[in-house]
Every structure is written in C-alpha cells, then in structure tokens.
Design an enzyme around this catalytic site. Structure first.
Site, PDB file in Angstrom:
ATOM      1  N   ARG A 129      48.932  48.440  46.362  1.00  0.00           N
ATOM      2  CA  ARG A 129      49.040  47.453  45.291  1.00  0.00           C
ATOM      3  C   ARG A 129      50.520  47.249  44.986  1.00  0.00           C
ATOM      4  O   ARG A 129      51.378  47.956  45.516  1.00  0.00           O
ATOM      5  CB  ARG A 129      48.211  47.817  44.049  1.00  0.00           C
ATOM      6  CG  ARG A 129      48.050  49.253  43.677  1.00  0.00           C
ATOM      7  CD  ARG A 129      49.303  49.973  43.274  1.00  0.00           C
ATOM      8  NE  ARG A 129      50.041  49.250  42.264  1.00  0.00           N
ATOM      9  CZ  ARG A 129      51.305  49.432  41.973  1.00  0.00           C
ATOM     10  NH1 ARG A 129      52.030  50.328  42.636  1.00  0.00           N
ATOM     11  NH2 ARG A 129      51.914  48.727  41.055  1.00  0.00           N
ATOM     12  N   GLY A 130      50.798  46.264  44.101  1.00  0.00           N
ATOM     13  CA  GLY A 130      52.186  45.881  43.846  1.00  0.00           C
ATOM     14  C   GLY A 130      52.531  44.725  44.776  1.00  0.00           C
ATOM     15  O   GLY A 130      52.243  44.786  45.981  1.00  0.00           O
ATOM     16  N   ARG A 166      43.381  39.158  46.890  1.00  0.00           N
ATOM     17  CA  ARG A 166      43.713  39.169  45.450  1.00  0.00           C
ATOM     18  C   ARG A 166      44.416  37.843  45.131  1.00  0.00           C
ATOM     19  O   ARG A 166      45.172  37.346  45.966  1.00  0.00           O
ATOM     20  CB  ARG A 166      44.619  40.357  45.082  1.00  0.00           C
ATOM     21  CG  ARG A 166      43.896  41.694  45.056  1.00  0.00           C
ATOM     22  CD  ARG A 166      44.786  42.825  44.535  1.00  0.00           C
ATOM     23  NE  ARG A 166      44.888  42.824  43.087  1.00  0.00           N
ATOM     24  CZ  ARG A 166      45.675  43.667  42.400  1.00  0.00           C
ATOM     25  NH1 ARG A 166      46.412  44.559  43.037  1.00  0.00           N
ATOM     26  NH2 ARG A 166      45.721  43.629  41.077  1.00  0.00           N
ATOM     27  N   GLN A 195      48.941  52.549  36.137  1.00  0.00           N
ATOM     28  CA  GLN A 195      50.010  52.619  37.150  1.00  0.00           C
ATOM     29  C   GLN A 195      51.279  53.252  36.587  1.00  0.00           C
ATOM     30  O   GLN A 195      52.046  53.863  37.321  1.00  0.00           O
ATOM     31  CB  GLN A 195      50.341  51.206  37.679  1.00  0.00           C
ATOM     32  CG  GLN A 195      49.265  50.542  38.486  1.00  0.00           C
ATOM     33  CD  GLN A 195      48.399  49.647  37.612  1.00  0.00           C
ATOM     34  OE1 GLN A 195      48.213  49.902  36.433  1.00  0.00           O
ATOM     35  NE2 GLN A 195      47.851  48.599  38.194  1.00  0.00           N
ATOM     36  N   ASP A 232      54.583  39.605  39.641  1.00  0.00           N
ATOM     37  CA  ASP A 232      53.622  39.214  40.681  1.00  0.00           C
ATOM     38  C   ASP A 232      53.831  37.770  41.107  1.00  0.00           C
ATOM     39  O   ASP A 232      53.479  37.384  42.222  1.00  0.00           O
ATOM     40  CB  ASP A 232      52.199  39.426  40.194  1.00  0.00           C
ATOM     41  CG  ASP A 232      51.889  40.908  40.226  1.00  0.00           C
ATOM     42  OD1 ASP A 232      52.256  41.606  39.267  1.00  0.00           O
ATOM     43  OD2 ASP A 232      51.353  41.369  41.251  1.00  0.00           O
ATOM     44  N   ASN A 250      52.999  39.068  35.317  1.00  0.00           N
ATOM     45  CA  ASN A 250      53.086  40.492  35.687  1.00  0.00           C
ATOM     46  C   ASN A 250      51.927  41.223  35.013  1.00  0.00           C
ATOM     47  O   ASN A 250      51.144  40.625  34.259  1.00  0.00           O
ATOM     48  CB  ASN A 250      54.443  41.072  35.275  1.00  0.00           C
ATOM     49  CG  ASN A 250      54.683  42.450  35.861  1.00  0.00           C
ATOM     50  OD1 ASN A 250      54.595  42.632  37.081  1.00  0.00           O
ATOM     51  ND2 ASN A 250      54.947  43.439  35.036  1.00  0.00           N
TER      52      ASN A 250
HETATM   53  O1  MRU Z   1      47.627  45.316  39.866  1.00  0.00           O
HETATM   54  P1  MRU Z   1      48.887  45.819  40.521  1.00  0.00           P
HETATM   55  O2  MRU Z   1      49.069  47.295  40.407  1.00  0.00           O
HETATM   56  O3  MRU Z   1      49.038  45.305  41.926  1.00  0.00           O
HETATM   57  O4  MRU Z   1      50.036  45.146  39.655  1.00  0.00           O
HETATM   58  C1  MRU Z   1      51.369  45.430  39.964  1.00  0.00           C
HETATM   59  C2  MRU Z   1      52.344  44.809  39.046  1.00  0.00           C
HETATM   60  O5  MRU Z   1      52.011  44.129  38.095  1.00  0.00           O
HETATM   61  C3  MRU Z   1      53.787  44.999  39.410  1.00  0.00           C
HETATM   62  O6  MRU Z   1      54.585  45.034  38.262  1.00  0.00           O
HETATM   63  C4  MRU Z   1      54.250  43.834  40.303  1.00  0.00           C
HETATM   64  O7  MRU Z   1      53.371  43.638  41.368  1.00  0.00           O
HETATM   65  C5  MRU Z   1      55.609  44.051  40.820  1.00  0.00           C
HETATM   66  S1  MRU Z   1      55.688  45.321  42.033  1.00  0.00           S
HETATM   67  C6  MRU Z   1      57.276  45.450  42.598  1.00  0.00           C
END
Ligand code: MRU
Length: 315
Positions: free
Chosen positions: A46-47, A80, A178, A219, A228
C-alpha cells in the site's frame, strides 16, 4: 530500512506483507498479475508509490505469462481507485510496450527511479526543516509506502541525513493504523525519536506548541488540493489554525493534471476495518459504518508540495 518493501526473485514479485507488521516480518510471492492485484486490494502492499511500482511489476508478470496486456491493464487499474500512481504506472508500461520496450524493463526502470526520486524529495524537504523540529505525520508515507526511503518520512530521513536533530509524532491513523504499525516501526528502526498519538490528539499537540511542522504524503494532487489518508483534512485545518507549516511530500507521478480533486473517486473500504481491530469487535452488532479511506486537503491549507524537482505551490 533493513527490510525491502518489494523485490524480484526467481521471476516472482516478492512483497513485504504490511498487514502483518510490526509483529511479523513475512513476505508474499506473486507469480501472476492477479496475485499482485489481490495484494494491492488487501493492502499487503500500500502507499501510492509502492502501489504504482507493484502495478508496473504486475504488468511485467502479465507479459511473462503472455496474457492479453489490454485486459491486464484494465484489471490492474481496477485494484484501488484513489492513488493516481496506479493509473500512471500502468499507462507508462503500456506506452513502453507499444514502443517496443518490454514491460519488465520499464518496471525495473520505475523501481530504480522511485528510489532516486525519494532521496531527491528528502534533500529538498530537509531545506524547510530546522534543527530541533518536531514533525507530525499522518498515515505512512515512508519506505514501506515506496520502494524505499519514503516521501514524508523521506523528508524526515533527509533532514536527519543533513545532520539535523529532529523528532517525529505519528498519528495512529485509524482504521488501518498505518501510523502506529508502520511509521512508528520505521522510525524506531532508524533510531529517530518518535512518539505515537491517537488521531484526536493532533490538534491538542499543535495547540500546546508541541509540533513545529506537519509533513504528509499524497495519493493524488490535482486542481484544488491533495487527496491523502482519511484524517489528513482535520490535521491540515488544525495546522492552519495554529500557524504551523503544512507540507505535502510526493513525486511528480502523484500529480493528476486532468481532474479536479473533488471529481476523483474516494475509496470506500470494508466496514469491518472500522468495526474491528484485529479480532476485537468495537461496536454493537449491526452498527452502520461509513469508511472513506481518503479525504481532500484544499490547496489553501497547504504551505508547499515537496517534489523531486523542488518545492511547488499546490495546483
Ligand atoms: O490506504 P493506504 O495505506 O494506501 O494510504 C496511504 C496514504 O494515504 C499515504 O499517505 C500516501 O499513499 C502517500 S505514500 C508515500
């Protein structure tokens, strides 16, 4: 970071299973592009940048298996909806394939670029961090959200590498935690002083002078603001109220020049994420839930966006 978020081994994409962290360091091996899609959906990986690079690797697996690449591209893009890096990565691999480059070569290029990009973000970001600063961050925009080094936590690493003494405060980041599970873990591995707070404590920490800067990831960055992890908006509102600089750290691949930020799809995830922590049920049976995974920070709440090309104003 001693452990890698993802790597290639014996023609398989090996992903660190982030759902098991911090208590178990285990890897999942993906042999097919559908296995990568499943890992993205279930947030084993994820991220935004890590989703992008693993999506590119999924396309390489599809190519190796002589799959229909157009179908694979559609399937991977459906994993996603919010992080634009996913669409950017698949489109880039498809353009390369159409130009006669193998998907594997392009994916490996993107893997390499991600590491260099994050270090550049770290160098630019460290310029706005002062010695002695306490930086509050939300979610995990660290090495685990990328191939390595991170974006928001890349800025933290960049400041540390520039010789600054800094401290980090991590929001726990309900519902998937997270912040607690991943960002705290990363900072502890790096021996960077870190404290964990519940999400609702962020405003209080700012009001009582315990936060110097906020740095988060993204994101998607589009006209009007930044999407985000859910809770970013409340952090940004509090930062504005208490005159605390609020930075977003993200690569150019997170910019979407086609849409308004208010037109993008905000992922709605399973209610079980809100109703349970692990196996522990939190609410009465039958409770109705809304579980938006992201929110939008409007541009006027953002001090600057730290990219690999320098610090820019929001769109
Ligand atoms: O749902 P996730 O864990 O994928 O969400 C991640 C985030 O919101 C992060 O802040 C974003 O992807 C930036 S990662 C460098």
């Amino acid at each position: 970071m001693k452990m890698k978020t993802m790597y290639w081994k014996d023609g398989k994409l090996t992903l660190l299973d982030q759902t098991k962290l911090p208590h178990e360091v285990t890897y999942v091996e993906c042999e097919t592009y559908n296995e990568v899609i499943d890992a993205i959906k279930t947030m084993k990986v994820r991220g935004a940048p890590a989703i992008g690079v693993s999506a590119a690797c999924a396309m390489a697996l599809a190519e190796n298996a002589s799959e229909n690449m157009e179908k694979a591209a559609r399937d991977v893009k459906a994993a996603r909806p919010t992080a634009v890096n996913l669409f950017w990565a698949v489109d880039r691999v498809m353009a390369a394939v159409k130009a006669g480059v193998s998907a594997m070569d392009e994916a490996q290029k993107m893997y390499q670029e991600d590491m260099e990009t994050n270090r550049a973000i770290g160098r630019y970001g460290s310029e706005v961090i002062d010695d002695g600063d306490t930086i509050l961050t939300h979610c995990n925009a660290g090495a685990l959200a990328c191939v390595d080094y991170g974006t928001a936590l890349g800025v933290v690493r960049g400041a540390r590498d520039a010789g600054k003494n800094i401290k980090v405060i991590c929001d726990e980041t309900r519902p998937v935690l997270q912040g607690a599970r991943l960002s705290v873990f990363e900072m502890q591995q790096e021996k960077i002083p870190v404290r964990l707070i519940v999400d609702g404590a962020a405003g209080h920490m700012m009001q009582t002078g315990k936060v110097d800067k906020v740095v988060i990831g993204a994101d998607r960055i589009a006209k009007g603001g930044v999407a985000n992890k859910i809770g970013s908006l409340m952090v940004a509102l509090a930062a504005k109220r208490f005159n605390i600089p609020f930075y977003v750290a993200a690569p150019k691949s997170t910019f979407d020049y086609e849409n308004s930020i208010y037109d993008i799809e905000i992922e709605e995830r399973d209610p079980s994420e809100v109703l349970y922590v692990g196996k522990c049920s939190l609410a009465p049976e039958g409770t109705e839930v809304e579980n938006p995974a992201f929110d939008v920070v409007p541009s006027d709440l953002i001090t600057g966006i730290i990219t690999e090309k320098g610090i820019v104003k929001p769109l």
